[in-house]
Structure formats: C-alpha cells, structure tokens
Design an enzyme around this catalytic site. Structure first.
Site, PDB file in Angstrom:
ATOM      1  N   PRO A 187       0.807  -1.201   0.000  1.00  0.00           N
ATOM      2  CA  PRO A 187       0.000   0.000   0.000  1.00  0.00           C
ATOM      3  C   PRO A 187       0.841   1.252   0.000  1.00  0.00           C
ATOM      4  O   PRO A 187       1.754   1.405   0.794  1.00  0.00           O
ATOM      5  CB  PRO A 187      -0.788  -0.118   1.294  1.00  0.00           C
ATOM      6  CG  PRO A 187      -0.871  -1.558   1.540  1.00  0.00           C
ATOM      7  CD  PRO A 187       0.318  -2.178   0.939  1.00  0.00           C
ATOM      8  N   GLU A 188       0.506   2.121  -0.907  1.00  0.00           N
ATOM      9  CA  GLU A 188       1.143   3.424  -0.965  1.00  0.00           C
ATOM     10  C   GLU A 188       0.133   4.421  -0.421  1.00  0.00           C
ATOM     11  O   GLU A 188      -0.911   4.026   0.081  1.00  0.00           O
ATOM     12  CB  GLU A 188       1.552   3.721  -2.412  1.00  0.00           C
ATOM     13  CG  GLU A 188       2.443   2.608  -2.944  1.00  0.00           C
ATOM     14  CD  GLU A 188       2.869   2.803  -4.400  1.00  0.00           C
ATOM     15  OE1 GLU A 188       3.051   3.939  -4.814  1.00  0.00           O
ATOM     16  OE2 GLU A 188       3.015   1.780  -5.092  1.00  0.00           O
TER      17      GLU A 188
ATOM     18  N   LYS B  29       2.410   6.935   4.428  1.00  0.00           N
ATOM     19  CA  LYS B  29       1.844   5.588   4.342  1.00  0.00           C
ATOM     20  C   LYS B  29       1.530   5.003   5.715  1.00  0.00           C
ATOM     21  O   LYS B  29       1.204   3.831   5.829  1.00  0.00           O
ATOM     22  CB  LYS B  29       2.820   4.663   3.601  1.00  0.00           C
ATOM     23  CG  LYS B  29       3.181   5.156   2.204  1.00  0.00           C
ATOM     24  CD  LYS B  29       4.270   4.309   1.580  1.00  0.00           C
ATOM     25  CE  LYS B  29       4.824   4.967   0.326  1.00  0.00           C
ATOM     26  NZ  LYS B  29       5.991   4.238  -0.210  1.00  0.00           N
TER      27      LYS B  29
ATOM     28  N   ARG C 127       4.549 -11.032   4.607  1.00  0.00           N
ATOM     29  CA  ARG C 127       6.003 -11.001   4.796  1.00  0.00           C
ATOM     30  C   ARG C 127       6.453 -10.455   6.148  1.00  0.00           C
ATOM     31  O   ARG C 127       7.662 -10.348   6.400  1.00  0.00           O
ATOM     32  CB  ARG C 127       6.639 -10.211   3.646  1.00  0.00           C
ATOM     33  CG  ARG C 127       6.434 -10.924   2.316  1.00  0.00           C
ATOM     34  CD  ARG C 127       6.931 -10.097   1.151  1.00  0.00           C
ATOM     35  NE  ARG C 127       8.368 -10.036   1.086  1.00  0.00           N
ATOM     36  CZ  ARG C 127       9.027  -9.351   0.152  1.00  0.00           C
ATOM     37  NH1 ARG C 127       8.370  -8.679  -0.766  1.00  0.00           N
ATOM     38  NH2 ARG C 127      10.323  -9.346   0.148  1.00  0.00           N
TER      39      ARG C 127
ATOM     40  N   ARG D  43      14.342  -1.926  -7.819  1.00  0.00           N
ATOM     41  CA  ARG D  43      12.911  -2.197  -7.924  1.00  0.00           C
ATOM     42  C   ARG D  43      12.514  -2.442  -9.367  1.00  0.00           C
ATOM     43  O   ARG D  43      13.060  -1.822 -10.286  1.00  0.00           O
ATOM     44  CB  ARG D  43      12.092  -0.990  -7.398  1.00  0.00           C
ATOM     45  CG  ARG D  43      12.518  -0.476  -6.036  1.00  0.00           C
ATOM     46  CD  ARG D  43      12.304  -1.454  -4.909  1.00  0.00           C
ATOM     47  NE  ARG D  43      10.919  -1.827  -4.751  1.00  0.00           N
ATOM     48  CZ  ARG D  43      10.015  -1.127  -4.053  1.00  0.00           C
ATOM     49  NH1 ARG D  43      10.367  -0.020  -3.450  1.00  0.00           N
ATOM     50  NH2 ARG D  43       8.773  -1.551  -3.956  1.00  0.00           N
TER      51      ARG D  43
END
Length: 282
Positions: free
Chosen positions: A2-3, A51, A116, A268
């Site tokens: 989520p940003e 965030k 994670r 990335r």
DNA sequence: CTAGGATCCTGTCAGC
DNA sequence: TGCTGACAGGATCCTA
C-alpha cells in the site's frame, strides 16, 4: 504494498466502521508484528502520515500501523471491509495463516494480515506521534510541496536516479513503486535520469503528475476496493482502473504504441515506455 | 553527507 | 514432481 492512496482509502473506509467504537481486545499471533503493550480504549480519530495510519484512542494512546509491502486490514463486521495489499484472501475465512494481529471492537474483529511480516502495529503516546522516529522524518506530501522545493531536493541528490529519489519518503512523501512509475511515465521522464538533470519545469510536471495519479487512485480506489471485496472469487483489478504503465510490460504504450518494457532501477521492478521516456544523460 | 546494496520474511512462479 | 533462483505496491541498516 500500500502506498499513500491505499492507506488513505483504508483511513476513509475504516473511519466509517471503528470511529467511536471501543477497542476491547488485542490478540497477537506474531510477536514481531506488534510493538508495545496492547491497550484498550475508544477510537477518537484516524489519521494518516504518508503511508502510516494512526488510530487515536481516548486514553492518550495511539496505534501506529504501517502495512509495508504486504499488510492488509480487514474489518469483519456486518459487512467486510478490506484494504491494503490485494489478494484472494480478502474474501477468505479469517483469521488465516497470514493473520498477525486481531484487534476486536466489541464483537467485530479487525484483522491485520501480513504475509512477509514487514509491517507492524505499534502503541505510542498520542502526544508523541509527531515526534516518532519514523513520522518526524517524513517529507511533505506532493500537495503540500512546491515545485521549487522539490527541485532543490533533487539537486541535493543529484547523482541518484530520479526514481530512487522520489521513492525516498524523507524527500517527498507518499509515492511507492506503482505511483513512482506512473508519475514518471506521465511526466515522460526516464527513471534512471540523474536527479540533478531534472529541470525546474520537469520537477513541476513531476509534482503535478504525482498528485494526479494518486488523486485518481484515491477516487477509484475506495469504490473498487469495495467491489473487490464483494466480488465472488474473481480477482480484484483496481490497478487496471488507473495504471497506464505499471505491469504493462509487453503491452503497447497508451501514448505511442511502443512496447512497454520492464527494467530494474534502484533495486525495484520499473516499467517504462522506451520511446516516451528517453534518457538525457549518457 | 550521499549512494548502493543487502536485509528483514513468506509465497509464488518460471525454468530447469 | 522437485528443486532453485528471482522477485515482490517498503524501509532500514551497513558499507564505501
């Protein structure tokens, strides 16, 4: 994960369900996902810093929630409200094996799932939220920042690729891997361009693009999130609602038809149109 | 100080 | 089928 737009969506959605409700019980299924001692109290406000989500209770304590890459918050009351990292288990039976913390509001559970385990819920004093080590380092969000300010910051990091620079939350706050790619594509800037080579005009365009892509996502995010949750087993596709470049590799560019490619920048996965986004260095 | 890479952790997928 | 490595919507830590 989520940003900014997703966390804003969570904030707005969750407000409808837990504002003025009492947090009565906390169950910790994964020790590293919960920092501090569990508290009880009535929800007074829900805020967002970049965030990070902040839930203020009426007893001087707040919960700071950061979803990092794979965090999800799923409220399971009369109806289910789920947001965060999209996956099939939004409609799963809960708790599931990715459930790390359960916050209970009376009989209604709010599940914190996190594949994670990078995310966390942390108890802090409400009056110390803004002096929290993470929060206080955050830069302004694109809406609070001027193009000149951004330009100055880019000059300070002139040797870093522009994508790495705008992913840094202490430089500009809110962008993550999706919106960085989207904003750079909208601005026709190659992600590997050294930050120092970005002109004032480009910085202005980049800032505007960052606002645009995130606003569009916030607008569509709320409703499509809800749609996603109600969907009968079908995968959510809310990225398709606004993403013009992210995960478009192999598809034609929406501007020029050239094939979109995926490269690696700042460690990335990065999506670009090689025609629209040209390198200016080397 | 900046810049780059490794790292935290679990799961999935492509390629033998 | 089973293994292996790469990679993932984030941020920090370590090194040069």
């Amino acid at each position: 994960m989520p940003e900014l737009p997703e966390v804003e969506t969570i904030k707005r959605g969750l407000s409808k369900f837990i504002l003025k409700k009492k947090l009565t019980k906390t169950t910790i299924l994964c020790a590293k996902s919960f920092i501090g001692t569990p508290v009880t109290g009535t929800v007074k406000a829900i805020r967002r810093y970049g965030k990070a989500l902040i839930i203020d209770l009426d007893n001087g304590k707040s919960l700071m929630i950061h979803l990092r890459m794979t965090g999800q918050l799923i409220y399971d009351g009369k109806e289910r409200y789920a947001a965060g990292h999209p996956s099939d288990n939004f409609t799963d039976k809960l708790p599931n094996k990715q459930t790390r913390v359960i916050l209970e509001f009376g009989s209604d559970p709010l599940y914190f799932n996190d594949q994670r385990k990078f995310g966390f819920i942390k108890v802090i004093d409400t009056d110390k939220v803004e002096s929290d080590e993470f929060i206080k380092k955050l830069a302004k969000e694109p809406w609070q920042m001027t193009a000149d300010e951004l330009y100055e910051k880019l000059q300070k990091h002139k040797n870093s690729p522009i994508k790495a620079t705008i992913l840094d939350q202490t430089i500009i706050c809110g962008l993550g891997n999706i919106y960085a790619d989207e904003a750079l594509f909208a601005s026709k800037i190659h992600p590997e361009t050294k930050s120092g080579l970005i002109t004032k005009k480009e910085a202005e365009l980049l800032l505007k693009s960052a606002r645009d892509v995130m606003e569009k996502s916030i607008e569509s995010g709320g409703s499509t999130m809800a749609t996603y949750v109600r969907a009968d087993g079908t995968k959510g596709d809310y990225l398709e609602k606004f993403a013009k470049i992210f995960r478009h590799e192999g598809k034609p560019c929406v501007n020029c038809g050239e094939k979109v490619v995926k490269i690696r920048v700042a460690g990335r996965g990065t999506h670009i149109c090689p025609n629209c986004q040209r390198r200016k260095d080397d």
